[in-house]
Design a protein around this motif. Structure first.
Motif, PDB file in Angstrom:
ATOM      1  N   ILE A 150      -0.383   4.266  11.273  1.00 43.62           N
ATOM      2  CA  ILE A 150       0.470   3.796  10.183  1.00 43.62           C
ATOM      3  C   ILE A 150      -0.193   2.628   9.460  1.00 43.62           C
ATOM      4  O   ILE A 150      -0.146   2.526   8.230  1.00 43.62           O
ATOM      5  CB  ILE A 150       1.855   3.403  10.719  1.00 43.62           C
ATOM      6  CG1 ILE A 150       2.592   4.651  11.207  1.00 43.62           C
ATOM      7  CG2 ILE A 150       2.676   2.677   9.655  1.00 43.62           C
ATOM      8  CD1 ILE A 150       3.939   4.366  11.822  1.00 43.62           C
ATOM      9  N   GLY A 151      -0.847   1.739  10.214  1.00 44.32           N
ATOM     10  CA  GLY A 151      -1.548   0.634   9.577  1.00 44.32           C
ATOM     11  C   GLY A 151      -2.666   1.114   8.682  1.00 44.32           C
ATOM     12  O   GLY A 151      -2.879   0.576   7.576  1.00 44.32           O
ATOM     13  N   ALA A 152      -3.406   2.136   9.131  1.00 41.38           N
ATOM     14  CA  ALA A 152      -4.483   2.678   8.302  1.00 41.38           C
ATOM     15  C   ALA A 152      -3.930   3.316   7.029  1.00 41.38           C
ATOM     16  O   ALA A 152      -4.491   3.155   5.942  1.00 41.38           O
ATOM     17  CB  ALA A 152      -5.283   3.696   9.112  1.00 41.38           C
ATOM     18  N   LEU A 153      -2.816   4.052   7.170  1.00 44.24           N
ATOM     19  CA  LEU A 153      -2.193   4.657   5.994  1.00 44.24           C
ATOM     20  C   LEU A 153      -1.721   3.584   5.008  1.00 44.24           C
ATOM     21  O   LEU A 153      -1.867   3.728   3.788  1.00 44.24           O
ATOM     22  CB  LEU A 153      -1.023   5.545   6.413  1.00 44.24           C
ATOM     23  CG  LEU A 153      -1.381   6.859   7.130  1.00 44.24           C
ATOM     24  CD1 LEU A 153      -0.114   7.557   7.607  1.00 44.24           C
ATOM     25  CD2 LEU A 153      -2.172   7.773   6.211  1.00 44.24           C
TER      26      LEU A 153
ATOM     27  N   ALA B 115      -4.733   2.173   3.233  1.00 39.86           N
ATOM     28  CA  ALA B 115      -5.248   3.120   2.246  1.00 39.86           C
ATOM     29  C   ALA B 115      -4.356   3.178   1.015  1.00 39.86           C
ATOM     30  O   ALA B 115      -4.842   3.225  -0.127  1.00 39.86           O
ATOM     31  CB  ALA B 115      -5.374   4.508   2.882  1.00 39.86           C
ATOM     32  N   ALA B 116      -3.048   3.180   1.239  1.00 42.24           N
ATOM     33  CA  ALA B 116      -2.118   3.241   0.104  1.00 42.24           C
ATOM     34  C   ALA B 116      -2.225   1.982  -0.757  1.00 42.24           C
ATOM     35  O   ALA B 116      -2.202   2.053  -1.987  1.00 42.24           O
ATOM     36  CB  ALA B 116      -0.691   3.420   0.606  1.00 42.24           C
ATOM     37  N   ALA B 117      -2.344   0.803  -0.094  1.00 43.88           N
ATOM     38  CA  ALA B 117      -2.458  -0.448  -0.846  1.00 43.88           C
ATOM     39  C   ALA B 117      -3.756  -0.492  -1.643  1.00 43.88           C
ATOM     40  O   ALA B 117      -3.776  -0.936  -2.802  1.00 43.88           O
ATOM     41  CB  ALA B 117      -2.378  -1.637   0.106  1.00 43.88           C
ATOM     42  N   VAL B 118      -4.850  -0.023  -1.033  1.00 40.69           N
ATOM     43  CA  VAL B 118      -6.136  -0.003  -1.742  1.00 40.69           C
ATOM     44  C   VAL B 118      -6.071   0.954  -2.923  1.00 40.69           C
ATOM     45  O   VAL B 118      -6.552   0.653  -4.031  1.00 40.69           O
ATOM     46  CB  VAL B 118      -7.264   0.385  -0.769  1.00 40.69           C
ATOM     47  CG1 VAL B 118      -8.557   0.657  -1.534  1.00 40.69           C
ATOM     48  CG2 VAL B 118      -7.493  -0.722   0.254  1.00 40.69           C
ATOM     49  N   GLN B 119      -5.465   2.132  -2.697  1.00 39.97           N
ATOM     50  CA  GLN B 119      -5.350   3.093  -3.787  1.00 39.97           C
ATOM     51  C   GLN B 119      -4.509   2.543  -4.924  1.00 39.97           C
ATOM     52  O   GLN B 119      -4.812   2.748  -6.102  1.00 39.97           O
ATOM     53  CB  GLN B 119      -4.739   4.397  -3.263  1.00 39.97           C
ATOM     54  CG  GLN B 119      -4.811   5.570  -4.239  1.00 39.97           C
ATOM     55  CD  GLN B 119      -3.607   5.650  -5.166  1.00 39.97           C
ATOM     56  OE1 GLN B 119      -2.597   5.022  -4.914  1.00 39.97           O
ATOM     57  NE2 GLN B 119      -3.748   6.423  -6.242  1.00 39.97           N
TER      58      GLN B 119
ATOM     59  N   GLY C 240       1.891   9.498  -6.497  1.00 37.15           N
ATOM     60  CA  GLY C 240       1.274  10.051  -5.305  1.00 37.15           C
ATOM     61  C   GLY C 240       1.319   9.072  -4.145  1.00 37.15           C
ATOM     62  O   GLY C 240       2.378   8.535  -3.786  1.00 37.15           O
ATOM     63  N   VAL C 241       0.144   8.811  -3.550  1.00 40.31           N
ATOM     64  CA  VAL C 241       0.079   7.911  -2.400  1.00 40.31           C
ATOM     65  C   VAL C 241       0.518   6.509  -2.783  1.00 40.31           C
ATOM     66  O   VAL C 241       1.088   5.770  -1.969  1.00 40.31           O
ATOM     67  CB  VAL C 241      -1.363   7.898  -1.829  1.00 40.31           C
ATOM     68  CG1 VAL C 241      -1.463   6.930  -0.662  1.00 40.31           C
ATOM     69  CG2 VAL C 241      -1.760   9.292  -1.386  1.00 40.31           C
TER      70      VAL C 241
ATOM     71  N   LEU D 218       4.993   1.754   3.382  1.00 38.10           N
ATOM     72  CA  LEU D 218       4.021   1.748   4.478  1.00 38.10           C
ATOM     73  C   LEU D 218       3.544   0.342   4.806  1.00 38.10           C
ATOM     74  O   LEU D 218       3.344   0.011   5.994  1.00 38.10           O
ATOM     75  CB  LEU D 218       2.828   2.637   4.107  1.00 38.10           C
ATOM     76  CG  LEU D 218       3.103   4.141   4.056  1.00 38.10           C
ATOM     77  CD1 LEU D 218       1.858   4.889   3.625  1.00 38.10           C
ATOM     78  CD2 LEU D 218       3.565   4.654   5.425  1.00 38.10           C
ATOM     79  N   VAL D 219       3.346  -0.492   3.792  1.00 33.00           N
ATOM     80  CA  VAL D 219       2.902  -1.864   4.049  1.00 33.00           C
ATOM     81  C   VAL D 219       3.946  -2.610   4.879  1.00 33.00           C
ATOM     82  O   VAL D 219       3.617  -3.282   5.872  1.00 33.00           O
ATOM     83  CB  VAL D 219       2.615  -2.592   2.724  1.00 33.00           C
ATOM     84  CG1 VAL D 219       2.484  -4.094   2.952  1.00 33.00           C
ATOM     85  CG2 VAL D 219       1.346  -2.053   2.089  1.00 33.00           C
ATOM     86  N   MET D 220       5.205  -2.503   4.481  1.00 32.13           N
ATOM     87  CA  MET D 220       6.257  -3.220   5.220  1.00 32.13           C
ATOM     88  C   MET D 220       6.457  -2.629   6.608  1.00 32.13           C
ATOM     89  O   MET D 220       6.691  -3.370   7.583  1.00 32.13           O
ATOM     90  CB  MET D 220       7.553  -3.197   4.417  1.00 32.13           C
ATOM     91  CG  MET D 220       7.495  -4.086   3.181  1.00 32.13           C
ATOM     92  SD  MET D 220       9.036  -4.177   2.254  1.00 32.13           S
ATOM     93  CE  MET D 220       9.005  -2.607   1.414  1.00 32.13           C
ATOM     94  N   LEU D 221       6.361  -1.308   6.751  1.00 37.53           N
ATOM     95  CA  LEU D 221       6.508  -0.701   8.071  1.00 37.53           C
ATOM     96  C   LEU D 221       5.355  -1.105   8.978  1.00 37.53           C
ATOM     97  O   LEU D 221       5.565  -1.405  10.173  1.00 37.53           O
ATOM     98  CB  LEU D 221       6.562   0.822   7.931  1.00 37.53           C
ATOM     99  CG  LEU D 221       6.683   1.612   9.239  1.00 37.53           C
ATOM    100  CD1 LEU D 221       7.936   1.206   9.999  1.00 37.53           C
ATOM    101  CD2 LEU D 221       6.678   3.112   8.967  1.00 37.53           C
TER     102      LEU D 221
END
Length: 1004
Positions: free
Chosen positions: A443-446, A449-453, A463-464, A471-474
């Motif tokens: 989840i941390g990797a996702l 990735a979402a924040a970078v995207q 999309g992502v 995802l960042v907060m989770l």
């Protein structure tokens, strides 16, 4: 087997019901999000249509009917819009009117002014006849009330009109007859009840001309066709009838408008061939701008709504994972017994997961229906009359959400099913540390990735990117939750060592439960998501307040027909002598690329203007900076004649100069006076100009000195006698001249006028120089474009975060000083009157009595109402709904996890009670296990919400896709976040306390 599964569901229907509700929470947003987007599009469209300007509700086809006399064709050669125009403009629900017009002379006494002879379909239905009658037969004409009064014409008289063309010859510059005169019978005198009615289109029939109010002379089609004329302008105007711009009709209207554009383009290309007698057709409409705003609002909503929807789905799946894992943990002995009795693995999986899957299936169906029903209810309450327009397409994402729920159930059951029987029989099995750590890392990797995207994509929440906030907060919540169980165990041991049995047992109970960390993570994530959505709503709402208040400039802003600056100032000061509610303002036109400049009657800024926040300077300080003390203006002698005593010397033959005096009436009544004195003869002479506007006195703005056209090398000396001081320090001169004192006046050395098409200006030094301005940010202009379109040197005397009504970057200047240095004497476009909330109800009548004509009335309240129907505000309604649902979801997880572990907790505490544990300690241990989690989750969740806002909140298009340049808030107010946290603490804490009380009642 299936019957056994249903029997298990019925036997444990309470937990099954809760699991079904959790599944509904996961599926409902997958249906509600597209349904809400569809409804939001309708709301946005309806709001934009309701606020649309009249020009955005009309469409016009224009054609220039060329002079058919030379070509020898009949009238209107080419396309005859009178018969074919309406067939071209085939827009559903629109009404149409054909029109034709050309310029005539013969009615006005001044040939610089033409009379517009107009034939317009059904015109009599839109006129009120003051005297006489409307059009009946050939040769009839009706005149406007003001025109008839000015020209002293009455119904029953005859007038002659001739087709006219405008001569651009510099020696003529007037309309001249170009056709045989025609005799007209004045059938009546009309008044227009509503000049802004959509029927009149965008022709500007009643806009004032330079010399008098605009009022066409209307006649009928037969008379128009029989009159000899040259070029004419033809048109067909369509305007929306009742219901034509309803939301459901907009797609068909958009398609019809596209077809119309293509048809007109084709016909226009054919008709523009050289040698034809009719120019190409032109389509004129601002309706595409309306459609573009609707599309922009829908696009903005489409970028905001998925963010809370994804967050709720993710939290719901996590809640289901926790709930099923908690139930599976309790039912480990059942799973072990099935394995020991030889049940095959597929049967064990079916029995273990079947009960949960049945509940999930029921929750999926209920959630899909509830998602649409919930949107229908919200739209019916918030925006009655718009309708949510349910559509099967709203259910397209429901299977995906259901699949995510099933996957969560299988993952939760798999943690138990894959354990050996020996471990299933243990009372306290070893926790699966590596599996949980793997999930957290994933989840941390996702999240990363979402924040970078999101960052690399420039904040595109598609999309992502739409999953980045959730995802960042989770991920942050899971990271914090990792430390909970060790901290709980440590605090429990320390409490026991100090003899505090209640807190000690609470800490140990929390540390021994495998689900404690996950429950805490979900509570933290739920608080974070709710506070994040509250923060988004707060930032957007305060941004709309800024745009409605600071963006408008004042509580109410009136646009004024072109008028002199001094007239504007004098009229507003007469209406509000105390400066309590009205202020004159002018948006001064700047060259392209320059920040806007606003001229204001600065002494009234504190009482009228909306003031920017963010540490803006005090209004009184801004007034002092804009209007420092300056010498009194130079007054011309009173009288209806302007006189100049001038001596000219040293000018070469044929290279003389002319002089104009630009004056402003001291009382503000009437336009500025440009007094041309003509060419200055050699020697000393007196020059006069009749100026009735200066009868009560005028102030001198400038002496304008110019040479002849294309004449180079002009130089010489002018001496002005008797006007003000001869001290050159009391005057200011532009490039090309030099000032000095003469024995009896002011000496002006004209050094060169080469490259100076505007000539040389000599002005009284009656303003601070350079002119002081207040600028925004780091904007430091050396000069600005003045009211007369000359560059005026300025100095920055103060700073503001934004200029009211304009934004940033921009500048503010004192209107009186800016007017004193102008040398054009022309009326100014962009004139406004700003009003505060204290303005009296009859302020428009008072302004009209002072000669100001109001053309538009914009109110901050109306702007706020319009913003509330735009994409960001409508989309954030869904965010508020999700914030409430997330809180309910978290409360449901508390209830379910408490119920799943209640029997074990009751058993443990009952045993301790039997061994002598005091009732008080036992009560504290039973009641405060989950409230302690809530107490820790709320502040941590708030911090994570703010961290998530810092990481992703900037990407939310809360101000729309093309926001105006205003300093909007970027962080939520502390009060809104604290209120949200307090509400969540009350809801979740109350739920946890009730769950503890139910456990307490079962302990013997």
């Amino acid at each position: 087997m299936i019957a056994l599964v249903f029997a298990m569901v019925w036997a444990r229907r309470g937990p099954a019901l809760v699991l079904a509700v959790l599944a509904a929470f996961a599926v409902a947003p997958a249906v509600a999000a597209p349904a809400y987007l569809r409804a939001a599009g309708r709301v946005v469209a309806a709001g934009q249509v309701a606020q649309a300007a009249p020009a955005e509700r009309t469409v016009s086809i224009r054609a220039d009917d060329k002079d058919h006399r030379a070509a020898g064709t009949g009238p209107g050669g080419g396309v005859d819009l009178s018969t074919t125009g309406v067939s071209l403009v085939d827009l559903p629900g629109f009404r149409y009117a054909y029109s034709a017009e050309f310029a005539t002379v013969g009615l006005e006494r001044d040939d610089r002014r033409r009379t517009r002879l107009v034939q317009r379909q059904d015109v009599c239905a839109h006129l009120v006849m003051v005297t006489g009658r409307c059009l009946l037969g050939e040769g009839d004409v009706v005149l406007g009330e003001q025109t008839a009064t000015r020209l002293k014409l009455v119904a029953g008289q005859s007038v002659s009109l001739s087709y006219a063309v405008f001569s651009k010859d510099p020696d003529v510059m007037e309309y001249t007859a170009d056709g045989a005169p025609k005799r007209f019978f004045v059938a009546g005198v009309y008044r227009v009840p509503d000049p802004a009615e959509a029927y009149w289109g965008t022709h500007g029939y009643f806009a004032p001309d330079e010399l008098a109010p605009g009022e066409p002379a209307f006649t009928d089609q037969t008379t128009f066709a029989l009159m000899e004329h040259g070029d004419a302008e033809l048109g067909v105007d369509g305007w929306a009838g009742p219901g034509a711009l309803d939301v459901d009709r907009l797609p068909a209207l958009r398609a019809a408008l596209d077809r119309l554009g293509a048809t007109v383009a084709d016909l226009g290309a054919d008709l523009s061939v050289p040698g034809t007698t009719s120019a190409g057709l032109r389509l004129e409409s601002q309706m595409p701008a309306l459609m573009a705003r609707i599309d922009e609002g829908r696009t903005t909503a489409g970028r905001i709504v998925p963010v809370p929807a994804v967050a709720l789905i993710v939290l719901a799946c996590l809640a289901i994972l926790l709930a099923v894992a908690a139930v599976a943990e309790v039912r480990r002995p059942e799973t072990a017994v099935l394995a020991l009795r030889g049940a095959r693995r597929p049967h064990r999986w079916l029995l273990a997961t079947g009960e949960s899957l049945v509940a999930v299936l029921a929750g999926t169906v209920a959630g899909a229906l509830a998602g649409q029903w919930l949107v229908d209810a919200v739209v019916a309450v918030r925006w009655p009359g718009v309708g949510a327009d349910p559509h099967p397409g709203s259910f397209v994402y429901a299977p995906l959400a259901a699949a995510a729920v099933v996957l969560a159930v299988l993952l939760a059951q798999g943690a138990t099913m894959l354990r050996p029987v020996s471990e299933l029989l243990r009372r306290a099995p070893a926790p699966g540390r590596w599996a949980g750590l793997t999930v957290d890392i994933l989840i941390g990797a996702l999240a990363a990735a979402a924040a970078v995207q999101l960052a690399l994509g420039g904040g595109d929440l598609v999309g992502v990117g739409a999953t980045a906030p959730a995802l960042v907060m989770l991920a942050l919540a899971l990271l914090v939750a990792r430390a909970l169980r060790p901290l709980a165990a440590r605090s429990g041991h320390r409490a026991l060592e100090r003899g505090r049995l209640g807190p000690g047992l609470t800490g140990l109970l929390l540390s021994r439960r495998p689900s404690t960390g996950r429950v805490f993570a979900l509570l933290v994530a739920a608080v974070a998501v709710s506070c994040y959505l509250v923060a988004a709503s707060d930032v957007a709402a305060r941004g709309r307040q800024v745009e409605a208040g600071l963006g408008t400039g004042a509580d109410r802003v009136l646009s004024i027909r072109d008028t002199g600056r001094n007239q504007l100032l004098a009229a507003v000061r007469a209406v509000d002598p105390d400066g309590a509610f009205a202020m004159a303002a002018v948006r001064i036109t700047q060259t392209p690329g320059e920040p806007p400049l606003l001229g204001v009657d600065s002494s009234r800024l504190p009482a009228v203007a909306s003031w920017p926040g963010g540490g803006a300077a005090d209004p009184d300080e801004i007034v002092a900076a804009l209007h420092p003390e300056a010498p009194a203006p130079l007054e011309a002698p009173r009288g209806a004649t302007v006189t100049l005593d001038v001596t000219a010397a040293d000018f070469e033959h044929g290279k003389g100069v002319s002089m104009d005096a630009v004056l402003t009436p001291a009382d503000g009544h009437g336009p500025d006076v440009v007094a041309p004195m003509g060419v200055i003869d050699p020697g000393r002479h007196t020059y006069t100009y009749s100026a009735a506007g200066c009868a009560e006195g005028c102030r001198l703005n400038a002496l304008r000195i110019a040479g002849g056209n294309a004449v180079l090398g002009v130089h010489g000396v002018l001496t002005v006698h008797g006007w003000g001081s001869g001290d050159p320090a009391a005057w200011r001169v532009t490039e090309g001249g030099r000032l000095s004192a003469a024995p009896d006046g002011l000496r002006i050395d004209v050094t060169s006028l080469d490259g100076l098409p505007e000539g040389l200006l000599v002005q009284p030094a009656d303003v601070p120089w350079p002119l002081p301005i207040v600028a925004t940010g780091t904007y430091v202009p050396g000069s600005v474009t003045g009211l007369d379109y000359r560059q005026v040197p300025v100095t920055v005397a103060g700073r503001l975060p934004a200029v009211p009504g304009v934004g940033a970057p921009a500048a503010l200047i004192d209107l009186e000083y800016a007017d004193r240095v102008s040398a054009d004497g022309a009326p100014t476009p962009g004139a406004q009157v700003w009003l505060s909330a204290k303005a009296p109800a009859d302020v428009l009548d008072r302004l009209a009595a002072q000669g100001l004509e109001v053309t538009a009335d914009i109110r901050a309240g109306q702007t706020a109402a319009r913003l509330d129907r735009q994409g960001p505000a409508v989309a954030l309604g869904y965010a508020g709904l999700v914030a409430a649902l997330v809180a309910i979801l978290a409360a449901g997880v508390l209830v379910l996890t408490a119920a799943a572990g209640r029997d074990r907790q009751v058993e443990d505490l009952s045993a301790l009670r039997a061994q002598g544990l005091s009732r008080g300690a036992m009560r504290r241990a039973a009641l405060w296990a989950y409230p302690v989690l809530v107490a820790g989750a709320v502040p941590v969740g708030v911090v994570i919400a703010l961290a998530g806002w810092a990481a992703t909140g900037w990407a939310l298009p809360l101000a729309g896709l093309d926001p105006s340049p205003l300093p909007r808030p970027s962080w939520p107010s502390a009060l809104s976040v604290l209120l949200a946290a307090a509400t969540l603490a009350a809801v979740l804490g109350g739920t946890a306390l009730l769950a503890g009380r139910r456990t307490l009642r079962k302990i013997r």
